[in-house]
Design a protein around this motif. Sequence first.
Motif, mmCIF file in Angstrom:
data_model
loop_
_atom_site.group_PDB
_atom_site.id
_atom_site.type_symbol
_atom_site.label_atom_id
_atom_site.label_comp_id
_atom_site.label_asym_id
_atom_site.label_seq_id
_atom_site.Cartn_x
_atom_site.Cartn_y
_atom_site.Cartn_z
ATOM 1 N N SER A 23 0.822 -1.206 0.000
ATOM 2 C CA SER A 23 0.000 0.000 0.000
ATOM 3 C C SER A 23 0.858 1.259 0.000
ATOM 4 O O SER A 23 0.423 2.308 -0.461
ATOM 5 C CB SER A 23 -0.961 -0.004 1.186
ATOM 6 N N ASP A 24 2.049 1.183 0.556
ATOM 7 C CA ASP A 24 3.028 2.264 0.448
ATOM 8 C C ASP A 24 4.386 1.712 0.826
ATOM 9 O O ASP A 24 4.486 0.677 1.467
ATOM 10 C CB ASP A 24 2.647 3.474 1.318
ATOM 11 N N GLY A 25 5.423 2.377 0.357
ATOM 12 C CA GLY A 25 6.777 1.917 0.633
ATOM 13 C C GLY A 25 7.348 1.144 -0.537
ATOM 14 O O GLY A 25 6.923 1.337 -1.675
ATOM 15 N N GLU A 26 8.291 0.253 -0.243
ATOM 16 C CA GLU A 26 8.962 -0.504 -1.288
ATOM 17 C C GLU A 26 8.938 -1.993 -0.988
ATOM 18 O O GLU A 26 8.913 -2.399 0.161
ATOM 19 C CB GLU A 26 10.423 -0.067 -1.410
ATOM 20 N N ALA A 27 8.965 -2.765 -2.042
ATOM 21 C CA ALA A 27 9.081 -4.218 -1.928
ATOM 22 C C ALA A 27 9.960 -4.702 -3.070
ATOM 23 O O ALA A 27 9.919 -4.156 -4.170
ATOM 24 C CB ALA A 27 7.706 -4.878 -1.994
ATOM 25 N N LEU A 28 10.777 -5.704 -2.798
ATOM 26 C CA LEU A 28 11.563 -6.367 -3.834
ATOM 27 C C LEU A 28 10.829 -7.641 -4.194
ATOM 28 O O LEU A 28 10.495 -8.438 -3.317
ATOM 29 C CB LEU A 28 12.973 -6.676 -3.324
ATOM 30 N N VAL A 29 10.572 -7.830 -5.474
ATOM 31 C CA VAL A 29 9.738 -8.938 -5.919
ATOM 32 C C VAL A 29 10.514 -9.771 -6.934
ATOM 33 O O VAL A 29 11.214 -9.228 -7.787
ATOM 34 C CB VAL A 29 8.441 -8.403 -6.574
ATOM 35 N N GLY A 30 10.361 -11.086 -6.837
ATOM 36 C CA GLY A 30 10.984 -11.972 -7.816
ATOM 37 C C GLY A 30 10.921 -13.411 -7.374
ATOM 38 O O GLY A 30 10.485 -13.722 -6.266
ATOM 39 N N SER A 31 11.374 -14.277 -8.232
ATOM 40 C CA SER A 31 11.411 -15.705 -7.940
ATOM 41 C C SER A 31 12.593 -15.998 -7.014
ATOM 42 O O SER A 31 13.486 -15.159 -6.852
ATOM 43 C CB SER A 31 11.584 -16.488 -9.244
#
Length: 197
Positions: A23-31
């Motif tokens: 909803s806010d901020g950062e996320a690192l996404v991946g396999s």
Amino acid sequence: MVRGQVTTLPPLDEGGGGVLVVSDGEALVGSPFMHGRGHMVRVSVAAGAGRTGPAGLPEVAEDTETGSELEVDPRTKEFVTALMLCRGWLLNPSRTEALPTSEAVARMALAATHTWDQLTLIERGRTDVLVRVTRRVEEHLRHLKSKVRAVLPPGTRVTRESLAHHLVTLQALTPAHLDLLEDEDWLDAQAELWWDA
């Protein structure tokens, strides 16, 4: 990865799957492969920007996916089964390591709890002992799945991977639980339980 915590969604199979809302901020996404190589996709969302989801989503620190507590009693064989299943993921939060089979969990549990007599019989070729202990482990895994299923939305399929995911994400197991593997009193009590596994 959100605020340093790795969250692994269950595999998308038979129409199932999971969602992580940023909803806010950062996320690192991946396999897991991308994570292991450091090639994650960074998702950044400004506070309040483009909010289309429901208001009042919980913060990451308090989000337990279901709002329910999931507990496993550390004095039980079920706990050791869960701990051995998730041990690799607790040691390495990237969760790139494959989960152990029921037979491997059985051997790991006997070794971790210093139940050397049972382990020695297995290593000497006593398949009846291995089969008996493995069946007990499978019973504990079925019971753990039913516990996890009880705190998830109705109809949610709980696979071995999603079981481990929820045990770790809902903090029924934490890296701090691995310290029990050095606690002699706890190990002695567990060895008694596993003697006739």
